[in-house]
Design a protein around this motif. Structure first.
Motif, PDB file in Angstrom:
ATOM      1  N   GLU A 143       0.692  -1.185  -0.018  1.00  0.00           N
ATOM      2  CA  GLU A 143      -0.008   0.121   0.009  1.00  0.00           C
ATOM      3  C   GLU A 143       0.882   1.200   0.030  1.00  0.00           C
ATOM      4  O   GLU A 143       0.520   2.118  -0.600  1.00  0.00           O
ATOM      5  N   LEU A 179      -5.717  11.573   6.615  1.00  0.00           N
ATOM      6  CA  LEU A 179      -4.983  11.093   5.287  1.00  0.00           C
ATOM      7  C   LEU A 179      -3.673  10.523   5.591  1.00  0.00           C
ATOM      8  O   LEU A 179      -3.136  10.432   6.924  1.00  0.00           O
ATOM      9  N   ASP A 180      -2.875  10.228   4.553  1.00  0.00           N
ATOM     10  CA  ASP A 180      -1.558   9.848   4.988  1.00  0.00           C
ATOM     11  C   ASP A 180      -0.420  10.799   4.987  1.00  0.00           C
ATOM     12  O   ASP A 180      -0.688  11.688   4.033  1.00  0.00           O
ATOM     13  N   VAL A 182      -5.595   5.790  11.584  1.00  0.00           N
ATOM     14  CA  VAL A 182      -5.288   5.896  10.138  1.00  0.00           C
ATOM     15  C   VAL A 182      -4.169   6.955   9.713  1.00  0.00           C
ATOM     16  O   VAL A 182      -3.727   7.094   8.515  1.00  0.00           O
ATOM     17  N   LEU A 212      -2.411   1.357  12.195  1.00  0.00           N
ATOM     18  CA  LEU A 212      -3.535   0.461  11.795  1.00  0.00           C
ATOM     19  C   LEU A 212      -3.131  -0.980  12.302  1.00  0.00           C
ATOM     20  O   LEU A 212      -3.971  -1.685  12.762  1.00  0.00           O
ATOM     21  N   ASP A 263      -5.419  -3.032  14.802  1.00  0.00           N
ATOM     22  CA  ASP A 263      -5.827  -4.566  14.353  1.00  0.00           C
ATOM     23  C   ASP A 263      -5.791  -5.273  15.449  1.00  0.00           C
ATOM     24  O   ASP A 263      -6.440  -6.131  15.670  1.00  0.00           O
ATOM     25  N   PHE A 268     -11.881   3.293  15.471  1.00  0.00           N
ATOM     26  CA  PHE A 268     -11.236   4.615  15.200  1.00  0.00           C
ATOM     27  C   PHE A 268     -11.459   5.521  16.814  1.00  0.00           C
ATOM     28  O   PHE A 268     -10.754   6.304  17.020  1.00  0.00           O
ATOM     29  N   LEU A 283     -10.165   8.972   1.084  1.00  0.00           N
ATOM     30  CA  LEU A 283      -9.132   8.751   1.983  1.00  0.00           C
ATOM     31  C   LEU A 283      -9.727   8.716   3.497  1.00  0.00           C
ATOM     32  O   LEU A 283      -9.500   7.726   4.296  1.00  0.00           O
ATOM     33  N   ALA A 284     -10.492   9.697   3.934  1.00  0.00           N
ATOM     34  CA  ALA A 284     -10.836   9.629   5.361  1.00  0.00           C
ATOM     35  C   ALA A 284     -12.030   8.417   5.569  1.00  0.00           C
ATOM     36  O   ALA A 284     -12.237   7.931   6.506  1.00  0.00           O
ATOM     37  N   HIS A 330     -12.008   5.590   3.497  1.00  0.00           N
ATOM     38  CA  HIS A 330     -11.354   4.365   3.444  1.00  0.00           C
ATOM     39  C   HIS A 330     -12.032   3.396   2.414  1.00  0.00           C
ATOM     40  O   HIS A 330     -12.116   2.495   2.588  1.00  0.00           O
ATOM     41  N   ALA A 357      -7.718   1.344  -1.313  1.00  0.00           N
ATOM     42  CA  ALA A 357      -6.375   1.655  -0.636  1.00  0.00           C
ATOM     43  C   ALA A 357      -5.893   3.055  -1.085  1.00  0.00           C
ATOM     44  O   ALA A 357      -6.303   3.497  -2.272  1.00  0.00           O
ATOM     45  N   VAL A 358      -5.046   3.753  -0.479  1.00  0.00           N
ATOM     46  CA  VAL A 358      -4.475   5.067  -0.622  1.00  0.00           C
ATOM     47  C   VAL A 358      -4.031   5.287  -2.099  1.00  0.00           C
ATOM     48  O   VAL A 358      -4.363   6.043  -3.048  1.00  0.00           O
TER      49      VAL A 358
END
Length: 530
Positions: free
Chosen positions: A94, A145-146, A221, A227, A231, A237, A315-316, A318, A321-322
């Motif tokens: 990713e 975002l990333d 995120v 993440l 998990d 969140f 992105l927010a 999801h 994938a980015v």
């Protein structure tokens, strides 16, 4: 005089890099196999130090070539295997897709970004307010975002500003073609303004980079390891944000306060002002753009604005994938702006692909770290502590290792070890939750110390704008130092004072109350709001 073959080979090796640098790389290549025969563990650490050296010397030679040579040798002598390196790349697919497609997608939105940020820079004339705005907005965006995406945006904006001034200072108009990587055409009286402008942009780049760390630690995120930790812990969140907040919120406040202090008192090369002549040129550029906007141009900017909304929402939420969302940005932006030939599209990938290749080399180094067990002694030692001391040691150990390695890798290794300890009954669930918080904050905060600690920082160091702004490895470390000290100590204090214990207790009380209400409602057949 005719050059001999050995001299020709030496001249071609690593191109225009200094002779001492070439000799250093050759020395590394000679001693590594000998070290591996003597002690594989020492050889592994030597490779890590050598790779960091290539990153530190990024302005002398792009790290892909020397780092790649060191890794290829490591593969040949058995420090790790091609299969393990491939596995690390697949695990991080990713991130690779993000770099390949998202950074290219941002390229096709540069008109809108430059237009908006030019207005922001011209409107906020107070440098302190502008710096805090850059840091805070980067933090907010990175929480959803990333961080790499946010840094890609900032780099695009910075390059836009730099190229505009450099072009005009070289005696050309806004529409002329120009190579902004050479200063020969800039007359001597303008050189000082150029250096001042470089310092101003360096300040903004670093504030924005630190902002991505301030926001990235807050949510599940914000960073890839978040993440993984969420998990393993089974957190959603909201729970992730709440459990982290006793550390992340004080750190956020401390980070912005640090921005204010270093700008106010001009510490660590901060406090550089935008030269009046540059402000005048950017103002003229803004007026020029506004005056020459055609209906087609306005339509294109509007469409880019709509695409930007899709980027944030996608992105927010999801939805994919980015990297795949980045691919959609490329398709939408190019198809709606008339960019349909292969050559024009190819330019967008020039910035990201060298770094993507470098990151893959880095994943190979991570494979060496795993196969040679370089971090195992530290992990085993930290697990021998108990109680609050264990939390503090986890935080510090994660931070120190994240400074020399990738924080995603360090976070992944530690949360896996802690999960194994939970499953074996060595620790309780409450201990696990607290350790997960310490791991997340430890990998995200102290790692701002070096560019190799966070992918976003490494991307900035190896981007096209770094040599233009004279933003070297050492410069980044020095400018990040006040943030490193403040963020690390603030996070450490929050961990030691037991704030994460308080949050864990409050969150558990909330769950107990919710489950009690749910049970009572179920008995009366009444729905309960979540």
């Amino acid at each position: 005089m005719q050059m001999s073959i050995p001299r020709a080979v030496a001249a071609n090796f690593l191109g225009k890099a200094p002779t001492w640098y070439k000799q250093a790389i050759i020395t590394f290549l000679i001693i590594n196999p000998l070290l591996f025969i003597y002690n594989p563990y020492i050889a592994g650490w030597a490779l890590v130090v050598e790779f960091i050296f290539t990153l530190a010397m990024a302005l002398k030679c792009y790290p892909l070539q020397p780092g790649g040579l060191l890794l290829m040798e490591a593969l040949f002598i058995g420090m790790t295997s091609p299969e393990h390196m491939k596995h690390e790349m697949v695990v991080n697919i990713e991130v690779i897709l993000l770099l390949v497609f998202m950074v290219a997608g941002i390229y096709f939105m540069k008109e809108l970004l430059l237009y908006l940020f030019t207005k922001l820079v011209l409107k906020l004339k107070n440098k302190i307010a502008l710096s805090i705005a850059f840091a805070a907005s980067s933090a907010f965006l990175s929480a959803f975002l990333d961080a790499l995406t946010v840094v890609a945006v900032i780099i695009t904006v910075g390059l836009g500003f730099y190229s505009i001034y450099h072009k005009v200072a070289s005696g050309k108009d806004f529409q002329a073609d120009h190579d902004h990587s050479h200063d020969e055409e800039v007359p001597s009286p303008s050189r000082q303004d150029l250096e001042s402008f470089r310092a101003f942009l360096r300040n903004l780049m670093m504030h924005a980079g630190i902002g991505t760390a301030l926001g990235g630690v807050m949510t599940m995120v914000g960073e890839p390891q978040n993440l993984i930790i969420a998990d393993k812990a089974g957190w959603d969140f909201v729970e992730f944000f709440v459990r982290m907040s006793p550390i992340t919120i004080p750190v956020f406040i401390a980070g912005l306060t640090t921005t204010f202090v270093v700008e106010k008192f001009k510490l660590f090369t901060y406090g550089a002002e935008l030269p009046p002549i540059v402000r005048e040129i950017l103002t003229d550029y803004s007026k020029h753009v506004d005056a020459n906007l055609t209906l087609q141009d306005k339509t294109r900017l509007t469409i880019q604005g709509l695409i930007a909304i899709w980027l944030v929402v996608g992105l927010a939420g999801h939805f994919a994938a980015v990297g795949l969302i980045g691919l959609s940005i490329i398709v939408l932006a190019t198809s709606m702006s008339g960019v349909i030939d292969e050559h024009s599209i190819g330019k967008a990938f020039e910035e990201a692909l060298p770094f993507t290749a470098l990151l893959c080399v880095f994943f190979g180094v991570v494979a060496v770290i795993i196969d040679q067990g370089l971090f195992t002694p530290v992990i085993s030692w930290v697990l021998t502590f108990e109680g609050k001391t264990q939390l503090v040691m986890f935080y510090l150990a994660n931070g120190l290792l994240s400074m020399v390695s990738d924080n995603v890798f360090v976070g992944s290794v530690y949360i896996t070890e802690v999960t194994a300890a939970l499953n074996s009954g060595a620790i309780t669930r409450d201990q696990f939750d607290l350790l997960a918080v310490a791991i997340n904050t430890g990998t995200n905060l102290p790692s701002v110390a070096t560019p190799n600690g966070q992918a976003a920082f490494l991307f900035l160091l190896t981007s096209a704008i770094a040599p233009l702004l004279r933003l070297s490895y050492g410069t980044m470390v020095y400018m990040a130092l006040p943030y490193t000290i403040v963020l690390t100590l603030t996070g450490l204090a929050a961990t030691y004072l037991g704030l994460i214990d308080l949050t864990s207790w409050l969150y558990d009380i909330h769950l107990i109350e919710h489950h009690s209400a749910a049970a009572a409602a179920a008995a009366d057949n009444i729905p309960v709001a979540h």
